[in-house]
Design an enzyme around this catalytic site. Structure first.
Site, PDB file in Angstrom:
ATOM      1  N   ASP A   1       0.851  -1.034  -0.162  1.00 16.86           N
ATOM      2  CA  ASP A   1      -0.038  -0.160   0.056  1.00 16.86           C
ATOM      3  C   ASP A   1       0.784   1.235  -0.117  1.00 16.86           C
ATOM      4  O   ASP A   1       1.968   1.215   0.895  1.00 16.86           O
ATOM      5  CB  ASP A   1      -0.971  -0.140   1.120  1.00 16.86           C
TER       6      ASP A   1
ATOM      7  N   ASN B   1      -6.689   7.714   1.478  1.00 19.42           N
ATOM      8  CA  ASN B   1      -6.200   6.907   0.608  1.00 19.42           C
ATOM      9  C   ASN B   1      -5.451   8.008  -0.277  1.00 19.42           C
ATOM     10  O   ASN B   1      -4.238   7.609  -0.895  1.00 19.42           O
ATOM     11  CB  ASN B   1      -7.066   5.934  -0.230  1.00 19.42           C
TER      12      ASN B   1
ATOM     13  N   TYR C   1     -13.662  13.927  -3.586  1.00 19.71           N
ATOM     14  CA  TYR C   1     -12.571  13.428  -4.532  1.00 19.71           C
ATOM     15  C   TYR C   1     -11.716  14.251  -5.101  1.00 19.71           C
ATOM     16  O   TYR C   1     -10.467  14.296  -5.148  1.00 19.71           O
ATOM     17  CB  TYR C   1     -13.335  12.452  -5.770  1.00 19.71           C
TER      18      TYR C   1
ATOM     19  N   LYS D   1      -7.498  15.082  -4.300  1.00 22.67           N
ATOM     20  CA  LYS D   1      -6.455  15.590  -5.196  1.00 22.67           C
ATOM     21  C   LYS D   1      -5.753  16.802  -5.211  1.00 22.67           C
ATOM     22  O   LYS D   1      -4.573  16.931  -5.619  1.00 22.67           O
ATOM     23  CB  LYS D   1      -7.010  14.931  -6.406  1.00 22.67           C
TER      24      LYS D   1
ATOM     25  N   PHE E   1      -9.282  14.478 -17.629  1.00 18.86           N
ATOM     26  CA  PHE E   1     -10.708  14.560 -17.966  1.00 18.86           C
ATOM     27  C   PHE E   1     -11.090  13.362 -17.738  1.00 18.86           C
ATOM     28  O   PHE E   1     -10.851  12.462 -17.059  1.00 18.86           O
ATOM     29  CB  PHE E   1     -11.032  15.323 -19.250  1.00 18.86           C
TER      30      PHE E   1
ATOM     31  N   ILE F   1     -29.683   7.882 -16.812  1.00 14.34           N
ATOM     32  CA  ILE F   1     -29.101   8.809 -17.013  1.00 14.34           C
ATOM     33  C   ILE F   1     -29.176   9.744 -15.596  1.00 14.34           C
ATOM     34  O   ILE F   1     -30.337   9.924 -15.493  1.00 14.34           O
ATOM     35  CB  ILE F   1     -29.737   9.672 -18.245  1.00 14.34           C
TER      36      ILE F   1
ATOM     37  N   ARG G   1     -26.716  12.873  -9.909  1.00 14.66           N
ATOM     38  CA  ARG G   1     -25.668  12.347  -9.031  1.00 14.66           C
ATOM     39  C   ARG G   1     -25.033  13.325  -8.251  1.00 14.66           C
ATOM     40  O   ARG G   1     -24.488  14.203  -8.784  1.00 14.66           O
ATOM     41  CB  ARG G   1     -24.878  11.350  -9.679  1.00 14.66           C
TER      42      ARG G   1
HETATM   43  N1  UDP Z   1     -23.524   8.860 -15.962  1.00 20.57           N
HETATM   44  C1  UDP Z   1     -24.790   8.577 -16.107  1.00 20.57           C
HETATM   45  N2  UDP Z   1     -25.112   7.292 -15.799  1.00 20.57           N
HETATM   46  C2  UDP Z   1     -24.359   6.191 -15.452  1.00 20.57           C
HETATM   47  C3  UDP Z   1     -23.118   6.687 -15.295  1.00 20.57           C
HETATM   48  C4  UDP Z   1     -22.458   7.908 -15.614  1.00 20.57           C
HETATM   49  O1  UDP Z   1     -25.612   9.521 -16.487  1.00 20.57           O
HETATM   50  O2  UDP Z   1     -24.752   5.089 -15.298  1.00 20.57           O
HETATM   51  C5  UDP Z   1     -23.077  10.305 -16.082  1.00 20.57           C
HETATM   52  C6  UDP Z   1     -22.537  11.008 -14.862  1.00 20.57           C
HETATM   53  O3  UDP Z   1     -23.722  11.528 -14.095  1.00 20.57           O
HETATM   54  C7  UDP Z   1     -21.824  11.966 -15.349  1.00 20.57           C
HETATM   55  C8  UDP Z   1     -20.985  11.293 -16.911  1.00 20.57           C
HETATM   56  O4  UDP Z   1     -22.096  10.029 -17.150  1.00 20.57           O
HETATM   57  O5  UDP Z   1     -22.248  13.222 -15.712  1.00 20.57           O
HETATM   58  C9  UDP Z   1     -19.869  10.533 -16.727  1.00 20.57           C
HETATM   59  O6  UDP Z   1     -19.634   9.921 -15.651  1.00 20.57           O
HETATM   60  P1  UDP Z   1     -18.583   9.005 -15.231  1.00 20.57           P
HETATM   61  O7  UDP Z   1     -18.824   8.156 -13.819  1.00 20.57           O
HETATM   62  O8  UDP Z   1     -18.122   8.071 -16.357  1.00 20.57           O
HETATM   63  O9  UDP Z   1     -17.111   9.882 -15.090  1.00 20.57           O
HETATM   64  P2  UDP Z   1     -16.874  11.292 -13.970  1.00 20.57           P
HETATM   65  O10 UDP Z   1     -17.278  12.300 -15.007  1.00 20.57           O
HETATM   66  O11 UDP Z   1     -17.816  11.012 -12.821  1.00 20.57           O
HETATM   67  O12 UDP Z   1     -15.633  11.129 -13.762  1.00 20.57           O
END
Ligand code: UDP
Length: 350
Positions: free
Chosen positions: A60, A101, A158, A162, A191, A229, A303
């Site tokens: 680790d 972590n 997150y 970072k 990105f 979505i 989300r």
């Molecule tokens: N997303 C979604 N449905 C899913 C997974 C992701 O609508 O099942 C959307 C999420 O809300 C974000 C985009 O897709 O707006 C990219 O998400 P991901 O988790 O791939 O990467 P992040 O941008 O979080 O690093």
């Protein structure tokens, strides 16, 4: 060079390790295998060019003494630090795990670098850090596409975990320089990373999978009944979030480019993206075209922690180092992920 790759059994780290081996470097992967895959290491050793030069230590990054030993024994001069917890949603649920972590783990690693300067071979001179566009938080519309000088104000743990690393790396480089140690750091702000290695040896395998492209492909394959979505009321053209998807091989290429050009005393930051954004709906439509299948989609709530629009202005790294993404076609990027997932429907368990 002798490169230690933390998180090298994970998605991005394994692609970077593969590229380093192919370029003739000696690589030791350090991974606690919490989310990484021992089979990624096995496959690289057995099937990748230069795989016989790959070392592996199940350690680790928080085990400073063990890291110090590895740096000494392997005469490591460069660290590429990928090991991290990387789920935005999870970071909102478990912030302390993210600070532990990602932030404290990285601090321990940099501490081990400092100690390595006492070693006969000179110790670690270059530290390449996996940072993230999540450090920018929710940039105002007039700051998108995002340049490196956009204010960093993360909106989830997150991104914050970072950003703190970026901050102490700057201070560590400045202190090293004052002490006459030739140390340099690079913070690469990713990105959205996508796709898989074209030889089919390694790819993306997360458990649980939360990322848009693999989830959409799983839904297209019938491995899940459909997908949701997350939010359709964002201030974007189609109401869904916009992201910049960069191919994982391009990302690995950026790492070796940066590594080869770092100068002592520098702490640089670069955005790694293609410079154009795609909405969630556009990505799902592209997955449908690539796979030839239709994806059952449900509309869901936003989300927590998701900014509406994130895409890069990648011109700084192009100007400084001549690097630009070579994969700029979303469908072609998705096609590499599709190939990996078709050949390895259960990921590394396949
Ligand atoms: N997303 C979604 N449905 C899913 C997974 C992701 O609508 O099942 C959307 C999420 O809300 C974000 C985009 O897709 O707006 C990219 O998400 P991901 O988790 O791939 O990467 P992040 O941008 O979080 O690093």
């Amino acid at each position: 060079m002798n490169v230690l790759v933390t998180g090298g059994a994970g998605y991005i780290g394994s692609h970077a390790a593969q590229r380093l081996l192919a370029d003739g470097h000696d690589v030791v992967v350090v991974d606690n295998l919490f989310r990484g895959h021992a089979r990624a290491i096995d496959r690289l050793r057995e099937r990748a060019k230069g795989g016989d030069r790959l070392g592996f230590e199940r350690v680790d990054i928080g085990q400073t003494d063990e890291i110090e030993r590895i740096l000494r024994e392997r005469r490591v001069d460069t660290i590429m630090h990928f090991a991290a917890w990387t789920y935005v949603g999870e970071s909102v649920q478990k912030p302390l795990d993210y600070y532990h972590n990602n932030t404290a783990g990285s601090l321990s690693l940099v501490r081990a670098c400092e100690r390595s300067w006492r070693n006969a071979h000179g110790g670690v001179r270059r530290f390449v850090f996996s940072s993230t566009a999540a450090t920018y938080g929710e940039p105002p519309a007039d700051r998108v596409p995002i340049r490196e000088d956009c204010p960093q104000s993360p909106i989830n743990p997150y991104g914050a975990s970072k950003l703190m690393v970026e901050r102490f790396l700057r201070d560590a480089v400045a202190a090293a320089t004052r002490a006459g140690e030739p140390f340099a750091a690079a913070c690469l702000r990713y990105f959205n990373v996508a796709g898989a290695d074209q030889t089919g040896i390694i790819g993306e395998d997360h458990d649980p999978e939360t990322h848009l492209i693999p989830i959409a492909i799983q839904a297209a394959m019938g491995r899940r009944p459909g997908m949701t979505i997350f939010g359709q009321d964002y201030p974007t053209p189609d109401g869904t979030c916009v992201r910049d998807y960069v191919h994982v091989e391009d990302l690995a290429d950026a790492h070796v480019t940066v590594m080869s050009r770092m100068q002592p005393g520098e702490c640089v930051a670069y955005n790694l993206g293609i410079g154009r954004g795609y909405s969630v709906r556009e990505v799902i439509a592209a997955v449908e075209r690539v796979t030839g299948k239709s994806i059952p989609v449900t509309m869901g709530e936003r989300r927590p922690g998701d900014p509406p629009v994130l895409f890069a202005d990648p011109s700084t790294i192009r100007r400084d180092l001549g690097w630009a993404a070579s994969w700029t076609d979303l469908e072609k990027i998705i096609a590499t992920a599709w190939q990996w997932m078709r050949q390895n429907p259960e990921g590394y368990k396949s």
